[in-house]
Write a protein that holds these residues in place. Structure first.
Motif, PDB file in Angstrom:
ATOM      1  N   THR A   1      55.766  -0.426   4.069  1.00 36.45           N
ATOM      2  CA  THR A   1      54.526   0.226   3.635  1.00 36.45           C
ATOM      3  C   THR A   1      54.271   1.490   4.446  1.00 36.45           C
ATOM      4  O   THR A   1      53.863   2.524   3.903  1.00 36.45           O
ATOM      5  CB  THR A   1      53.336  -0.744   3.747  1.00 36.45           C
ATOM      6  OG1 THR A   1      53.561  -1.867   2.878  1.00 36.45           O
ATOM      7  CG2 THR A   1      52.038  -0.069   3.348  1.00 36.45           C
ATOM      8  N   ALA A   2      54.546   1.428   5.751  1.00 37.36           N
ATOM      9  CA  ALA A   2      54.353   2.601   6.605  1.00 37.36           C
ATOM     10  C   ALA A   2      55.285   3.740   6.205  1.00 37.36           C
ATOM     11  O   ALA A   2      54.957   4.914   6.395  1.00 37.36           O
ATOM     12  CB  ALA A   2      54.580   2.227   8.066  1.00 37.36           C
ATOM     13  N   LEU A   3      56.436   3.405   5.635  1.00 30.95           N
ATOM     14  CA  LEU A   3      57.374   4.426   5.179  1.00 30.95           C
ATOM     15  C   LEU A   3      57.001   5.000   3.819  1.00 30.95           C
ATOM     16  O   LEU A   3      57.585   5.983   3.379  1.00 30.95           O
ATOM     17  CB  LEU A   3      58.783   3.837   5.104  1.00 30.95           C
ATOM     18  CG  LEU A   3      59.526   3.702   6.439  1.00 30.95           C
ATOM     19  CD1 LEU A   3      60.743   2.797   6.275  1.00 30.95           C
ATOM     20  CD2 LEU A   3      59.936   5.066   6.960  1.00 30.95           C
ATOM     21  N   GLY A   4      56.053   4.371   3.129  1.00 28.71           N
ATOM     22  CA  GLY A   4      55.636   4.877   1.835  1.00 28.71           C
ATOM     23  C   GLY A   4      55.900   3.942   0.679  1.00 28.71           C
ATOM     24  O   GLY A   4      55.572   4.259  -0.467  1.00 28.71           O
ATOM     25  N   PHE A   5      56.511   2.767   0.944  1.00 29.24           N
ATOM     26  CA  PHE A   5      56.767   1.797  -0.109  1.00 29.24           C
ATOM     27  C   PHE A   5      55.593   0.826  -0.174  1.00 29.24           C
ATOM     28  O   PHE A   5      55.449  -0.033   0.694  1.00 29.24           O
ATOM     29  CB  PHE A   5      58.064   1.034   0.158  1.00 29.24           C
ATOM     30  CG  PHE A   5      59.287   1.902   0.150  1.00 29.24           C
ATOM     31  CD1 PHE A   5      59.829   2.351  -1.033  1.00 29.24           C
ATOM     32  CD2 PHE A   5      59.889   2.286   1.339  1.00 29.24           C
ATOM     33  CE1 PHE A   5      60.956   3.158  -1.044  1.00 29.24           C
ATOM     34  CE2 PHE A   5      61.016   3.086   1.343  1.00 29.24           C
ATOM     35  CZ  PHE A   5      61.554   3.522   0.150  1.00 29.24           C
ATOM     36  N   ARG A   6      54.757   0.971  -1.185  1.00 31.48           N
ATOM     37  CA  ARG A   6      53.552   0.143  -1.283  1.00 31.48           C
ATOM     38  C   ARG A   6      53.918  -1.262  -1.759  1.00 31.48           C
ATOM     39  O   ARG A   6      54.310  -1.460  -2.904  1.00 31.48           O
ATOM     40  CB  ARG A   6      52.552   0.791  -2.236  1.00 31.48           C
ATOM     41  CG  ARG A   6      52.048   2.128  -1.721  1.00 31.48           C
ATOM     42  CD  ARG A   6      50.905   2.662  -2.562  1.00 31.48           C
ATOM     43  NE  ARG A   6      50.318   3.851  -1.937  1.00 31.48           N
ATOM     44  CZ  ARG A   6      49.096   4.276  -2.173  1.00 31.48           C
ATOM     45  NH1 ARG A   6      48.313   3.632  -3.016  1.00 31.48           N
ATOM     46  NH2 ARG A   6      48.650   5.354  -1.572  1.00 31.48           N
TER      47      ARG A   6
ATOM     48  N   LYS B   1      55.107   2.090 -10.915  1.00 31.06           N
ATOM     49  CA  LYS B   1      54.470   3.371 -11.219  1.00 31.06           C
ATOM     50  C   LYS B   1      53.521   3.794 -10.104  1.00 31.06           C
ATOM     51  O   LYS B   1      53.434   4.978  -9.759  1.00 31.06           O
ATOM     52  CB  LYS B   1      53.742   3.299 -12.560  1.00 31.06           C
ATOM     53  CG  LYS B   1      54.690   3.229 -13.757  1.00 31.06           C
ATOM     54  CD  LYS B   1      53.925   3.158 -15.067  1.00 31.06           C
ATOM     55  CE  LYS B   1      54.876   3.071 -16.247  1.00 31.06           C
ATOM     56  NZ  LYS B   1      54.153   2.915 -17.537  1.00 31.06           N
ATOM     57  N   GLU B   2      52.802   2.843  -9.536  1.00 37.52           N
ATOM     58  CA  GLU B   2      51.915   3.165  -8.414  1.00 37.52           C
ATOM     59  C   GLU B   2      52.724   3.675  -7.232  1.00 37.52           C
ATOM     60  O   GLU B   2      52.374   4.685  -6.606  1.00 37.52           O
ATOM     61  CB  GLU B   2      51.126   1.925  -8.001  1.00 37.52           C
ATOM     62  CG  GLU B   2      50.221   2.175  -6.796  1.00 37.52           C
ATOM     63  CD  GLU B   2      49.880   0.919  -6.018  1.00 37.52           C
ATOM     64  OE1 GLU B   2      48.705   0.759  -5.657  1.00 37.52           O
ATOM     65  OE2 GLU B   2      50.798   0.104  -5.751  1.00 37.52           O
ATOM     66  N   LEU B   3      53.808   2.982  -6.926  1.00 34.91           N
ATOM     67  CA  LEU B   3      54.623   3.397  -5.792  1.00 34.91           C
ATOM     68  C   LEU B   3      55.188   4.795  -6.007  1.00 34.91           C
ATOM     69  O   LEU B   3      55.143   5.644  -5.116  1.00 34.91           O
ATOM     70  CB  LEU B   3      55.756   2.394  -5.563  1.00 34.91           C
ATOM     71  CG  LEU B   3      56.564   2.541  -4.268  1.00 34.91           C
ATOM     72  CD1 LEU B   3      57.217   1.216  -3.901  1.00 34.91           C
ATOM     73  CD2 LEU B   3      57.639   3.617  -4.377  1.00 34.91           C
ATOM     74  N   MET B   4      55.715   5.042  -7.211  1.00 37.27           N
ATOM     75  CA  MET B   4      56.329   6.343  -7.469  1.00 37.27           C
ATOM     76  C   MET B   4      55.299   7.476  -7.424  1.00 37.27           C
ATOM     77  O   MET B   4      55.624   8.597  -7.046  1.00 37.27           O
ATOM     78  CB  MET B   4      57.043   6.325  -8.815  1.00 37.27           C
ATOM     79  CG  MET B   4      58.257   5.387  -8.866  1.00 37.27           C
ATOM     80  SD  MET B   4      59.429   5.640  -7.513  1.00 37.27           S
ATOM     81  CE  MET B   4      59.835   7.372  -7.715  1.00 37.27           C
ATOM     82  N   ALA B   5      54.060   7.168  -7.790  1.00 40.76           N
ATOM     83  CA  ALA B   5      53.011   8.186  -7.736  1.00 40.76           C
ATOM     84  C   ALA B   5      52.675   8.581  -6.307  1.00 40.76           C
ATOM     85  O   ALA B   5      52.112   9.655  -6.071  1.00 40.76           O
ATOM     86  CB  ALA B   5      51.755   7.682  -8.444  1.00 40.76           C
ATOM     87  N   HIS B   6      53.026   7.717  -5.349  1.00 36.37           N
ATOM     88  CA  HIS B   6      52.702   7.989  -3.947  1.00 36.37           C
ATOM     89  C   HIS B   6      53.964   8.067  -3.084  1.00 36.37           C
ATOM     90  O   HIS B   6      53.871   7.990  -1.858  1.00 36.37           O
ATOM     91  CB  HIS B   6      51.774   6.906  -3.399  1.00 36.37           C
ATOM     92  CG  HIS B   6      50.443   6.866  -4.083  1.00 36.37           C
ATOM     93  ND1 HIS B   6      50.215   6.113  -5.222  1.00 36.37           N
ATOM     94  CD2 HIS B   6      49.277   7.509  -3.823  1.00 36.37           C
ATOM     95  CE1 HIS B   6      48.959   6.286  -5.612  1.00 36.37           C
ATOM     96  NE2 HIS B   6      48.371   7.119  -4.781  1.00 36.37           N
ATOM     97  N   LEU B   7      55.119   8.227  -3.701  1.00 42.41           N
ATOM     98  CA  LEU B   7      56.357   8.328  -2.932  1.00 42.41           C
ATOM     99  C   LEU B   7      56.305   9.577  -2.052  1.00 42.41           C
ATOM    100  O   LEU B   7      55.975  10.663  -2.536  1.00 42.41           O
ATOM    101  CB  LEU B   7      57.556   8.409  -3.876  1.00 42.41           C
ATOM    102  CG  LEU B   7      58.941   8.260  -3.233  1.00 42.41           C
ATOM    103  CD1 LEU B   7      59.158   6.815  -2.786  1.00 42.41           C
ATOM    104  CD2 LEU B   7      60.036   8.674  -4.217  1.00 42.41           C
ATOM    105  N   PRO B   8      56.619   9.449  -0.757  1.00 38.92           N
ATOM    106  CA  PRO B   8      56.603  10.636   0.107  1.00 38.92           C
ATOM    107  C   PRO B   8      57.496  11.735  -0.456  1.00 38.92           C
ATOM    108  O   PRO B   8      58.623  11.463  -0.893  1.00 38.92           O
ATOM    109  CB  PRO B   8      57.140  10.095   1.435  1.00 38.92           C
ATOM    110  CG  PRO B   8      56.773   8.649   1.436  1.00 38.92           C
ATOM    111  CD  PRO B   8      56.918   8.217   0.001  1.00 38.92           C
ATOM    112  N   PRO B   9      57.029  12.966  -0.463  1.00 39.98           N
ATOM    113  CA  PRO B   9      57.800  14.053  -1.091  1.00 39.98           C
ATOM    114  C   PRO B   9      59.213  14.213  -0.550  1.00 39.98           C
ATOM    115  O   PRO B   9      60.122  14.572  -1.303  1.00 39.98           O
ATOM    116  CB  PRO B   9      56.945  15.291  -0.796  1.00 39.98           C
ATOM    117  CG  PRO B   9      55.555  14.753  -0.652  1.00 39.98           C
ATOM    118  CD  PRO B   9      55.705  13.415   0.001  1.00 39.98           C
ATOM    119  N   PHE B  10      59.428  13.918   0.746  1.00 42.43           N
ATOM    120  CA  PHE B  10      60.765  14.117   1.290  1.00 42.43           C
ATOM    121  C   PHE B  10      61.773  13.102   0.751  1.00 42.43           C
ATOM    122  O   PHE B  10      62.985  13.297   0.870  1.00 42.43           O
ATOM    123  CB  PHE B  10      60.750  14.109   2.827  1.00 42.43           C
ATOM    124  CG  PHE B  10      60.529  12.757   3.459  1.00 42.43           C
ATOM    125  CD1 PHE B  10      61.596  11.922   3.737  1.00 42.43           C
ATOM    126  CD2 PHE B  10      59.249  12.340   3.801  1.00 42.43           C
ATOM    127  CE1 PHE B  10      61.400  10.689   4.345  1.00 42.43           C
ATOM    128  CE2 PHE B  10      59.039  11.107   4.396  1.00 42.43           C
ATOM    129  CZ  PHE B  10      60.122  10.275   4.666  1.00 42.43           C
TER     130      PHE B  10
END
Length: 250
Positions: free
Chosen positions: A192-197, A219-228
């Motif tokens: 989760t800290a890495l961006g995987f909800r 879909k929620e996870l992909m909407a908040h995936l870290p840009p890098f």
């Protein structure tokens, strides 16, 4: 824990690893051998066998993802997405048996969603040479604060991130929305800290240690995936699209 600047993740990852859809039988057997080495020989989760391959009936309708080391060309890690039986969609997935009374169905009820768009993440395994560290808990995959490094000495957990991006790409290509899993609470926190909800959806159960039923809403996870992470994800998506297309066209 630090979410680090890792430069070009896509290029850096490619120096060490490749993530592939294991669609042909030869590659699947390589995956099963990795699972046998980790789950049977090393951890004793399953019985060893003369074929040195760990497999079960759920592999007949599972998507297999492989992690390949660039230096050796060897498959060193894997994960699978178990799909519901197409001939009996109501047939429970493994976590539904284990967590029958542990799931909080006010959060989500696997019985009531579109089961054609759900999977269970399982058999996540990485060979010990790519996983072991001082003080490792001995699980099939590991991630901790050590993997994140510090602001002065950054590090990045390429292996779990690569496998999770790979399984998300496979999920997108197969129109999967709900990805269920049994996970250690610590691993869920780090991912989760890495961006995987990852959402916990019930009480812990005993299954090779304490595990908590969880779900990823793709879909929620992909909407908040870290840009890098996006360029690496896009690359994996296109590479897997080519593999699945070639298999279906054959």
């Amino acid at each position: 824990m630090f979410l680090l600047e890792v430069g070009n993740l896509k290029e850096n990852f490619a120096k060490y690893f490749a993530v592939e859809a294991a669609v042909d039988e030869a590659m699947k057997h390589e995956v099963y051998r990795v699972r046998h080495e980790v789950y049977c020989q090393e951890l004793g989760y399953e019985a060893t066998n003369p074929d040195h391959e760990e497999t079960d009936g759920f592999d007949a309708h599972a998507l297999q993802i492989a992690l390949r080391a660039q230096t050796s060309g060897r498959i060193v890690g894997c994960v699978r997405l178990v799909q519901p039986d197409p001939d009996d969609l109501a047939k429970p997935l493994p976590f539904e048996h284990l967590c029958e009374t542990a799931i909080d169905r006010s959060i989500i009820d696997p019985v009531r969603i579109d089961r054609r768009r759900m999977v269970e993440i399982s058999r996540l395994a990485v060979l010990s040479d790519y996983r072991k560290r001082k003080g490792d808990s001995g699980g099939p995959i590991a991630i901790s604060e050590e993997d994140m490094g510090t602001r002065d000495q950054p590090r990045f957990p390429y292996i779990p991130v690569g496998l999770y991006l790979g399984l998300l790409a496979a999920a997108e290509l197969h129109d999967v929305e709900h990805l269920f899993t049994l996970t250690e609470a610590r691993l869920a926190r780090h991912l989760t800290a890495l961006g995987f909800r990852i959402h916990l959806i019930g009480q812990a159960v005993e299954h090779r240690g304490k595990r908590v039923p969880s779900v990823i809403y793709r879909k929620e996870l992909m909407a908040h995936l870290p840009p890098f992470m996006q360029p690496l994800y896009d690359q994996l998506l296109e590479e897997m699209r080519g593999k699945y297309f070639a298999r279906n066209a054959a």
